[in-house]
Scaffold this motif. Structure first.
Motif, PDB file in Angstrom:
ATOM      1  N   ASP A 109       0.826  -1.211   0.000  1.00 21.06           N
ATOM      2  CA  ASP A 109       0.000   0.000   0.000  1.00 21.06           C
ATOM      3  C   ASP A 109       0.863   1.265   0.000  1.00 21.06           C
ATOM      4  N   VAL A 110       1.934   1.260   0.795  1.00 21.62           N
ATOM      5  CA  VAL A 110       2.834   2.414   0.830  1.00 21.62           C
ATOM      6  C   VAL A 110       3.411   2.650  -0.563  1.00 21.62           C
ATOM      7  N   THR A 111       3.873   1.593  -1.192  1.00 24.77           N
ATOM      8  CA  THR A 111       4.452   1.697  -2.532  1.00 24.77           C
ATOM      9  C   THR A 111       3.433   2.252  -3.524  1.00 24.77           C
ATOM     10  N   SER A 112       2.211   1.743  -3.473  1.00 26.85           N
ATOM     11  CA  SER A 112       1.164   2.234  -4.375  1.00 26.85           C
ATOM     12  C   SER A 112       0.866   3.702  -4.135  1.00 26.85           C
ATOM     13  N   LYS A 113       0.775   4.072  -2.862  1.00 23.51           N
ATOM     14  CA  LYS A 113       0.470   5.471  -2.527  1.00 23.51           C
ATOM     15  C   LYS A 113       1.569   6.416  -3.014  1.00 23.51           C
ATOM     16  N   ILE A 114       2.802   6.046  -2.776  1.00 20.66           N
ATOM     17  CA  ILE A 114       3.892   6.942  -3.172  1.00 20.66           C
ATOM     18  C   ILE A 114       4.003   7.029  -4.692  1.00 20.66           C
ATOM     19  N   ASN A 115       3.710   5.943  -5.389  1.00 21.78           N
ATOM     20  CA  ASN A 115       3.704   5.978  -6.858  1.00 21.78           C
ATOM     21  C   ASN A 115       2.612   6.888  -7.385  1.00 21.78           C
ATOM     22  N   ALA A 116       1.477   6.908  -6.707  1.00 23.23           N
ATOM     23  CA  ALA A 116       0.333   7.690  -7.170  1.00 23.23           C
ATOM     24  C   ALA A 116       0.483   9.187  -6.906  1.00 23.23           C
ATOM     25  N   ARG A 130       5.302  14.643  -3.372  1.00 25.01           N
ATOM     26  CA  ARG A 130       5.859  13.404  -2.821  1.00 25.01           C
ATOM     27  C   ARG A 130       6.589  13.663  -1.510  1.00 25.01           C
ATOM     28  N   LEU A 131       7.335  14.746  -1.458  1.00 20.55           N
ATOM     29  CA  LEU A 131       8.031  15.087  -0.220  1.00 20.55           C
ATOM     30  C   LEU A 131       7.024  15.321   0.902  1.00 20.55           C
ATOM     31  N   LYS A 132       5.967  16.020   0.601  1.00 25.19           N
ATOM     32  CA  LYS A 132       4.920  16.269   1.598  1.00 25.19           C
ATOM     33  C   LYS A 132       4.260  14.956   2.031  1.00 25.19           C
ATOM     34  N   ALA A 133       3.969  14.081   1.074  1.00 24.61           N
ATOM     35  CA  ALA A 133       3.310  12.803   1.392  1.00 24.61           C
ATOM     36  C   ALA A 133       4.164  11.942   2.316  1.00 24.61           C
ATOM     37  N   ILE A 134       5.478  11.961   2.111  1.00 22.25           N
ATOM     38  CA  ILE A 134       6.360  11.090   2.882  1.00 22.25           C
ATOM     39  C   ILE A 134       6.780  11.713   4.205  1.00 22.25           C
ATOM     40  N   THR A 135       6.675  13.034   4.339  1.00 24.61           N
ATOM     41  CA  THR A 135       7.109  13.685   5.578  1.00 24.61           C
ATOM     42  C   THR A 135       5.967  14.097   6.496  1.00 24.61           C
ATOM     43  N   GLY A 185      11.502  13.216  -5.672  1.00 28.25           N
ATOM     44  CA  GLY A 185      11.004  14.037  -4.592  1.00 28.25           C
ATOM     45  C   GLY A 185      11.164  13.443  -3.202  1.00 28.25           C
ATOM     46  N   VAL A 186      11.535  12.181  -3.119  1.00 28.20           N
ATOM     47  CA  VAL A 186      11.708  11.546  -1.807  1.00 28.20           C
ATOM     48  C   VAL A 186      13.197  11.512  -1.496  1.00 28.20           C
ATOM     49  N   PRO A 187      13.600  12.221  -0.433  1.00 32.74           N
ATOM     50  CA  PRO A 187      15.039  12.295  -0.123  1.00 32.74           C
ATOM     51  C   PRO A 187      15.613  10.960   0.342  1.00 32.74           C
TER      52      PRO A 187
END
Length: 187
Positions: A109-116, A130-135, A185-187
């Protein structure tokens, strides 16, 4: 590694794992085979060779695990559970097995979300989203829930129970990709 029996591990010895020359859907499988002490061939299929191979695969996709007798097993999570059961890295207890499956599904699910995130956006906007989604966003919140799950269900550095399981291999492979720079976008 925890072996169920010599016979069981021998069922995997001499197998071949076929996938592209990237971590992708096969990395947790490779880790599981190595952790289980399985002697296997790691066949890396070049993208140029994929169109000719694709119609010969069970479902038109990879990875594929080919056993020494020539039989094939397809679908990454099916292969991973098979390896885990053969090497003792998948619990025999039904509830513990369900917990392992939960972790594997939520990591997907994490992988799908970050891809989307940011799909269809200009590159700079996509990177920012993407940075906002992961942080702080949905991916971050899901990662926090995974941490809480591990705290409640794992011990000794393992995600479920106190010994290595295929869930740990999935987390390792996904985390490696997450921090590798693969996702814009993901550090």
């Amino acid at each position: 590694p925890r072996y169920l029996s010599t016979h069981v591990v021998m069922a995997l010895d001499g197998c071949k794992l076929s996938y592209f020359p990237i971590p992708g859907r096969a990395e947790a499988l490779r880790v599981a085979l190595h952790a289980g002490g399985v002697k296997f061939t790691d066949e890396r299929i070049l993208p140029a060779n994929w169109p000719a191979l694709k119609p010969k695969t069970p479902f038109g996709s990879m990875p594929i695990l080919t056993l020494a007798d020539g039989s094939q097993i397809a679908q990454s999570m099916t292969i991973l559970r098979f390896i885990g059961k053969q090497t003792g890295h998948y619990p025999s207890d039904a509830v513990a097995a369900a917990r392992v499956d939960e972790i594997m599904d939520v990591v997907a699910d994490v992988t799908s979300k970050i891809n989307a995130v940011g799909r269809g956006m200009e590159q700079d906007a996509k990177n920012a989203e993407r940075l906002k989604a992961i942080t702080e966003g949905a991916c971050f919140q899901l990662l926090q829930k995974i941490d809480a799950f591990i705290a409640a269900n794992g011990s000794g550095g393992h995600s479920v129970g106190g010994s290595p399981s295929i869930a740990d291999f999935v987390i390792f492979a996904a985390a490696a990709v997450l921090v590798s720079g693969f996702y814009d976008g993901v550090p």
